[in-house]
Design an enzyme around this catalytic site. Structure first.
Site, short mmCIF file in Angstrom:
data_model
loop_
_atom_site.label_atom_id
_atom_site.label_comp_id
_atom_site.label_asym_id
_atom_site.label_seq_id
_atom_site.Cartn_x
_atom_site.Cartn_y
_atom_site.Cartn_z
N HIS A 80 27.09 81.01 -16.56
CA HIS A 80 27.96 82.10 -16.98
C HIS A 80 28.84 82.51 -15.80
O HIS A 80 28.49 82.27 -14.63
CB HIS A 80 27.13 83.29 -17.44
CG HIS A 80 26.41 83.05 -18.73
ND1 HIS A 80 25.99 84.09 -19.53
CD2 HIS A 80 26.04 81.91 -19.37
CE1 HIS A 80 25.39 83.60 -20.61
NE2 HIS A 80 25.39 82.28 -20.53
N GLU A 117 29.45 85.34 -14.39
CA GLU A 117 28.81 86.24 -13.43
C GLU A 117 27.85 85.49 -12.52
O GLU A 117 27.83 85.71 -11.30
CB GLU A 117 28.06 87.38 -14.15
CG GLU A 117 28.95 88.28 -14.98
CD GLU A 117 29.11 87.83 -16.43
OE1 GLU A 117 29.42 88.69 -17.27
OE2 GLU A 117 28.94 86.63 -16.73
N CYS A 131 25.86 89.74 -20.25
CA CYS A 131 24.73 89.46 -21.13
C CYS A 131 23.45 89.84 -20.39
O CYS A 131 23.48 90.10 -19.18
CB CYS A 131 24.72 87.99 -21.53
SG CYS A 131 24.16 86.88 -20.21
N CYS A 147 22.85 87.76 -17.19
CA CYS A 147 23.75 88.11 -16.11
C CYS A 147 23.46 89.50 -15.55
O CYS A 147 23.54 89.72 -14.34
CB CYS A 147 25.19 88.01 -16.58
SG CYS A 147 25.68 86.30 -16.94
#
Length: 155
Positions: A52, A54, A82, A85
């Site tokens: 992801h 992040e 999410c 993250c």
């Protein structure tokens, strides 16, 4: 750079990611208004469900700064992080989180963020994924070793 300019960079990364086959997410880590790291979502490109934006940005920042503790840095993300993250952000000790879209926006376009947030609030027995404790007595040895270690690096 000001906060809006840094967020615009995260948003631009999310748009570029869509154009290049990645997910619609971008993240920037800044310290004192200076960009330290930036990344987009590369889940499909890297065949890595943890890639992801992040997490990718945290990895870059930690490598660049030579530390796993990113205290003093802020993260700007094109979408509310999410749960994975968010956990990574807490583990990295980032000071502040700025985001543009939210988890409901992500759900609207087919992402599981909001669903996973709801799952986390449930007791393990009530979650969609079966969870079962197995061999806790044996696993406790590593925890005991950690507690007794005199030369560990805490985090």
């Amino acid at each position: 750079m000001n906060q809006q300019d840094i967020m615009r960079r995260a948003i631009a990364l999310s748009e570029k990611s869509v154009r290049t086959g990645g997910g619609p997410f971008g993240a920037v880590i800044a310290k004192d208004g200076e960009i330290i790291a930036e990344a987009s979502n590369t889940v499909t490109l890297d065949h890595d469900p943890t890639a992801h934006a992040e997490v990718n940005a945290i990895r870059q920042a930690a490598h660049k700064l030579g530390t796993f503790d990113l205290t003093g840095c802020d993260i700007y993300t094109s979408c509310e992080p999410c749960p994975m993250c968010l956990g990574a952000i807490y583990w990295a000790h980032l000071d502040r989180i700025y985001y543009a879209n939210n988890r409901k926006d992500a759900a609207r376009i087919g992402f599981d963020d909001d669903f996973i947030y709801h799952e986390i609030a449930l007791q393990p027995a009530d979650r969609h994924k079966q969870m079962q404790i197995l061999l806790p007595e044996e696993a406790r040895k590593a925890f005991d070793m950690w507690m007794e270690s005199k030369d560990k690096t805490t985090y």
